[in-house]
Design an enzyme around this catalytic site. Sequence first.
Site, mmCIF file in Angstrom:
data_model
loop_
_atom_site.group_PDB
_atom_site.id
_atom_site.type_symbol
_atom_site.label_atom_id
_atom_site.label_comp_id
_atom_site.label_asym_id
_atom_site.label_seq_id
_atom_site.Cartn_x
_atom_site.Cartn_y
_atom_site.Cartn_z
ATOM 1 C CD GLU A 17 -0.055 4.913 -6.270
ATOM 2 O OE1 GLU A 17 0.351 3.889 -5.696
ATOM 3 O OE2 GLU A 17 -1.200 5.010 -6.742
ATOM 4 C CE1 TYR A 53 -7.410 2.892 -8.528
ATOM 5 C CE2 TYR A 53 -5.585 4.074 -7.516
ATOM 6 C CZ TYR A 53 -6.134 3.423 -8.608
ATOM 7 O OH TYR A 53 -5.419 3.315 -9.773
#
Length: 480
Positions: free
Chosen positions: A162, A306
């Site tokens: 990330e 997500y």
Amino acid sequence: MKIPVLLLCSAVTLTWGAWNEDGKGENIWDYLTHTNPAAIEDQSSGDVACDSYHKYERDIEMMRELGIDSYRFSIAWSRILPNGFADYVNEAGVAYYDKIIDEILKYNIEPMVTLYHWDLPQKLQEMGGWLNPLIADWFADYARVIYERFGDRVKSFITFNEGRQICYEGYDSTSKAPRLNMSGIGEYICAKNLALAHAKAYHIYNDEFRPTQGGVCGYTIAAGSTMPLTDSEEDAYAVELHDQLSWGLYTDPIFSKDGGFPKELFELVAKKSAAQGFPRSRLTDFTEEEKAYIRGTSDFFGVNHYSGALTSFSLFSPPSVVPSPGDDIGVGQTAPEEWPQSASFWLKQMPDSVYIVLKNIQRRYGDVPIYITENGWSTHEGIEDEGRVAYYRAALESALDALDEGINLKGYYAWSLMDNFEWMAGYTERFGLYEVNFDDPERTRTPRKSAFIYKQIIKTRMIDHEYEPESYVMTIDEGH
Ligand SMILES: *[C@@H]1O[C@H](CO)[C@@H](O)[C@H](O)[C@H]1NC(C)=O
């Protein structure tokens, strides 16, 4: 419908716990939680966390209970190189990961190893961390140690977990360590250094290790699924700009045809910087040589997915701090009330979310092999986690829709095997298929309902929405 080929797996960070044991050095999260506990929602730390350092045998038992194909975990840089530099390798740290790798391989669980999951050795932070261009070499030296020590058995490496969360949250704002808060400046400097560090680590693998080790090396970003608020051309452009900032800034240099930063974002930041009186753009371009060096340096595209949101210029509300990346693009997002809400403020369940994000990636980079390297749902404490069950079922259905359309999806990693220290949220949000009792010195792990559902999906390769576990007794099936 049967779930084809797709590997069903689980992941966790092994960043936490045993924070100063067996020669491990201090990292930026140790430093933050020890010097500024008020920054963490419940004033907790990762000093012990789920204690995988000592409980790894139980963790492996849990993997066998679930029947997963692969286990993604991260290696803590400061456990291997306590000061960050490669002059001294901490053998006790190497031995810990050796044990995990050897043990899971016995049960045919393939390790997928992340080199960097946000835990920079504190000494390197004091020398500027990801804002110091020399860090590309420091990271590359660390990567070489990892390939040397583990690459005979680990066939799947991820350099970074990330990029945006490392750079924006850590350097541009205060929502991750080191909380540098250099708004509109920190993220862009970090993003460039990160791309060069990644490329160096990739080339080292490709040139020095792949010929004998034969594995793959990739990169993972976090991407929400973005949909335009309306079908106007403006909203479609808002989605494009949002994706350019939230992941294209990190992945275009690697995966795009021409390399370099996303064009529209790059031009916007240059224009804004000039208007704000900066003598040069806050986003420094790569040289042509650097662009060529970075382009094509990933064997797969890793996506942690997500949440999702509707996106439009009309939803933009000017931030209190300028310059800032958000101000640079002027795009806003919203999520409808009726989408289920997790225990995390940032995580809502968007319909068809996995399909949408995979399509967005395919549109951008073509048929690149994709791994969903994280996907999951947060709850509060408790074994009855219907929200997580519903989320996983919907996510896997959505992944199947993407596979149906020929998207090159190779694997799916549930986040997470067990509850852990959730960064600034401490222990207030739980992502585990297994619950961890953090009040118990033994850190007892208990399977949640979702663990039984995920196990059933792996076993049958089917998503049965009616399936209910007969009991909450977990066992290891034959062959695992
Ligand atoms: C971050 O910086 C901004 C100014 O750029 C300031 O208003 C804000 O208070 C800072 N936040 C923290 C937590 O220091």
